[in-house]
Design an enzyme around this catalytic site. Sequence first.
Site, mmCIF file in Angstrom:
data_model
loop_
_atom_site.group_PDB
_atom_site.id
_atom_site.type_symbol
_atom_site.label_atom_id
_atom_site.label_comp_id
_atom_site.label_asym_id
_atom_site.label_seq_id
_atom_site.Cartn_x
_atom_site.Cartn_y
_atom_site.Cartn_z
ATOM 1 N N SER A 1 0.845 -1.200 0.000
ATOM 2 C CA SER A 1 0.000 0.000 0.000
ATOM 3 C C SER A 1 0.877 1.246 0.000
ATOM 4 O O SER A 1 2.064 1.180 -0.318
ATOM 5 C CB SER A 1 -0.936 -0.033 1.217
ATOM 6 O OG SER A 1 -1.921 0.973 1.104
ATOM 7 N N ASN A 2 0.313 2.394 0.335
ATOM 8 C CA ASN A 2 1.083 3.647 0.372
ATOM 9 C C ASN A 2 0.580 4.530 1.506
ATOM 10 O O ASN A 2 -0.353 4.158 2.225
ATOM 11 C CB ASN A 2 1.012 4.358 -0.987
ATOM 12 C CG ASN A 2 -0.417 4.701 -1.356
ATOM 13 O OD1 ASN A 2 -1.086 5.482 -0.685
ATOM 14 N ND2 ASN A 2 -0.910 4.084 -2.420
#
Length: 227
Positions: free
Chosen positions: A28-29
């Site tokens: 993810s980020n």
Amino acid sequence: MNTTINQPTVLITAGPTREAIDPVRFISNHSSGKMGYAIASAFLSKSFRVILVSGPVNISLTHPNLTVIPVNSADEMYAACQKYFPSLQIAVFAAAVADYKPAQILSQKMKKSAHEFSLQMVKNVDIAAEFGKVKMPGQVSIGFALETNDEEQNALKKLYTKNLDLVVLNSVQDEGATFGHDTNKITIINRDFLFQAFPLKSKVEVAEDIAAAAIKVSRKQVETMLL
Ligand code: CTP
């Protein structure tokens, strides 16, 4: 949801996506979703019907004219958006969508071994670009370009390759304008190469500027169609 006749609809994507590796791991980020949710609030205050397709975030927003569709992966985000593509007037792509996903999602937890391993990744769907291909006259789309270098060049490339009407550029080099902050510093670029640079503002104020710019382009398009 309270939907009145002729109430304009805006679709907003927000937050990060999560691309699963196995049942307990994902890629993810750092996107907090704050910008996308602030844009949703700005449109709600302008009496829009808002469809907010949101990756996992720690924000809650409720309003009679708001539908929140929680999703995890880019594929889920795209599937949720597609349903609304034909009926929206404005699309704002504020999500930090993962560009790649693991080629395979393992059905069982991956076990540690003595060896190194590499993960094969395949490209994700580009939601903004897909909307750009099916966009009808009278529909406008706004995308973001978060850049570290060659900012204006990269933003213009996104404007044209994704068939956007406006691109909102923010630079990682600007202090207070990256993930997780409550402030942002943007430049809005239109298809006539007009660059509108704004000072550092709260995300709430930035969201008002983005909504106002989007509504202006949308009205201009409708007026042109009626000529
Ligand atoms: N976007 C999208 N779907 C994707 C990737 C991006 O809808 N799979 C949208 C984002 O929401 C944003 C715009 O496209 O509005 C630009 O996203 P960004 O990540 O900056 O650009 P990319 O096209 O992914 O290019 P790069 O990562 O190489 O800068």
